[in-house]
Design an enzyme around this catalytic site. Sequence first.
Site, PDB file in Angstrom:
ATOM      1  N   ASP A 288     -23.127  40.757 -13.879  1.00 39.95           N
ATOM      2  CA  ASP A 288     -23.164  42.173 -14.239  1.00 39.95           C
ATOM      3  C   ASP A 288     -23.483  42.342 -15.724  1.00 39.95           C
ATOM      4  OD1 ASP A 288     -21.968  42.022 -11.717  1.00 39.95           O
ATOM      5  OD2 ASP A 288     -20.854  43.866 -12.035  1.00 39.95           O
TER       6      ASP A 288
ATOM      7  N   CYS B 227     -15.450  38.019 -18.167  1.00 37.61           N
ATOM      8  CA  CYS B 227     -15.257  39.012 -19.232  1.00 37.61           C
ATOM      9  C   CYS B 227     -13.778  39.236 -19.543  1.00 37.61           C
ATOM     10  CB  CYS B 227     -15.921  40.326 -18.850  1.00 37.61           C
ATOM     11  SG  CYS B 227     -17.711  40.194 -18.693  1.00 37.61           S
TER      12      CYS B 227
ATOM     13  N   CYS C  91     -17.183  35.727 -11.601  1.00 41.44           N
ATOM     14  CA  CYS C  91     -17.785  37.019 -11.913  1.00 41.44           C
ATOM     15  C   CYS C  91     -17.506  38.031 -10.808  1.00 41.44           C
ATOM     16  CB  CYS C  91     -19.290  36.862 -12.160  1.00 41.44           C
ATOM     17  SG  CYS C  91     -20.035  38.325 -12.926  1.00 41.44           S
TER      18      CYS C  91
ATOM     19  N   SER D 142     -18.601  49.766 -15.002  1.00 41.19           N
ATOM     20  CA  SER D 142     -17.997  48.476 -15.305  1.00 41.19           C
ATOM     21  C   SER D 142     -16.509  48.664 -15.518  1.00 41.19           C
ATOM     22  CB  SER D 142     -18.635  47.902 -16.572  1.00 41.19           C
ATOM     23  OG  SER D 142     -17.853  46.871 -17.104  1.00 41.19           O
TER      24      SER D 142
ATOM     25  N   GLU E 205     -23.845  49.627 -12.335  1.00 45.68           N
ATOM     26  CA  GLU E 205     -22.797  49.987 -13.281  1.00 45.68           C
ATOM     27  C   GLU E 205     -23.429  50.620 -14.513  1.00 45.68           C
ATOM     28  OE1 GLU E 205     -19.469  46.570 -12.243  1.00 45.68           O
ATOM     29  OE2 GLU E 205     -20.564  46.464 -14.134  1.00 45.68           O
TER      30      GLU E 205
END
Length: 555
Positions: A80, A193, A121, A469, A443
């Site tokens: 993403d 992330c 992810c 997101s 997103e």
Amino acid sequence: MQLQSHIITQGRDRAPARAMLKAIGFTDEDLAKPIIGVANTWIETMPCNYKLRDLAVKVKEGIRAAGGTPMEFNTIAISDGVTMGTEGMKASLVSREVIADSIELVARGHMFDGIVALVACDKTIPGAAMALLRLNVPGVILYGGSILPGQHHGRDITIQDVFEAVGANAAGRMSNQELLEIENHACPGAGACGGQFTANTMATVMELIGLSPMGTAAVPQVDPRKNEVAARCGRVIMDAVRRDLKPRDIATRQAFLNAIASVAATGGSTNAVLHLLAMAREAEVPLTIDDFQEICRRTPVLVDLKPGGRFVAVDVDKAGGIPVIAKRLVDGQYVDGSAVTCTGRTFAQEAAEAREAPGQEVVRPLDQPLKPRGGIAILRGSLAPGGCVIKLAGHDKTLHRGPARIFDREEDAMAAVTSGKIRPGDVVVIRYEGPRGGPGMREMLGVTGAIVGEGLSESVALVTDGRFSGATHGFMIAHVVPEAASGGPIAAVEEGDPITIDAEAGEINLEVDPATVAARLSAWKAPAPRYASGAFAKYCALVQPASEGAVTSTR
């Protein structure tokens, strides 16, 4: 044990199959044991899944030590963060279905007795869970772990800071050099992330729904302790095979409600709504967006994490891990502690072993919540009669009224934001980005990050039939149903139309006479599909609305 793998590996007629498997080193002894599929989402296109290859080695060691035979295979994965703001981002949500399908196909084809899925992810996590619930053979999900935070001027930074720096730079509030410094330091190594964005939200979900062993997800991907976590998952799956403990025994309706409570309490990603609805459909468990509203209303925000809070994901590990969150929820009676987990023990039993770090500030005491209600709300009204989702964590605003600024694709909205054409009070409407219209519900972190970077996060609202997101924060509304491509009211909004969003009342309304809206929609024509062939076209033909998880289905 009644092993379905024996259908492939045992008996005179299976000699050709054994001959093939012996060619790659398996022995008769190996093939007599339970065969465990190790579904790996390793890929070299992102940091999120980068070390999963190494972790798979440890998972397989754990399986062998516990008396099983592992067989590793791979799926696809889409980043993403890398694809955000481009046409490539349309592949992200579509990939969730392909990941689930690919795990299902390999598992059905090779008749594995159990599965360990290595994920990281965003879409790999729910995709793996969907496959396990679909197959209903013993299964365990191992989350690869968060990235460590970067450092900039003595503070922790994540990929969220890079997206917001783009907006600040465009507004002239940040130099090119500082933007480059943030870019160069935000992502220091492997891992997903680093805030309570979608990956870490769904990792939390997997522990609280019971498909991941509690205490495994919060360990960062580059931490040496992750090797033992991986080996433990190999042992857990073998125990589940012996017990015949299956995913649908674990992921009951009550377990899903526990998972929703974890999203509410951690200020988690709005994507969890889509993913939990999709997982429930695979588990044949009744779940609707109204369940999210009910759970979020009664569950406070107890965890102080980015994007709206102070801390990064690895700080949860330092505080004692996700079991600390689980114990808070048990102690506050926000979850059902009797739910069974993949270890065979109950939620409450696992949570009771939490070891909270003295003086930690990440998980708040029950009497000191960050907010009295959870971080997500469901809105309905004339603009979204089928519902939509707003993230409330990280800001106190609940009401906005302003003129619509209309964009039929994300890139046009991004250009307007970065060129200074969006004003305080505006309602940015990005449509034709839904499951069918996008396709794939891109997103909008590029746009939302730019809005924050421009200094407009408190004065501008954004409404879309696409997604956000988990790093998004501000007054942002997504998953509008019906979407524009299906002729929903969002397709009839015109430039300057007043829109009112009242999160407290749970309403989102287009303040235009209903007869006028009906006339506009009667003259509306569905746009031609953006893709006439290939995976996107097949997805468009089969995808269901966001309020049903944006799953693909022929039913």
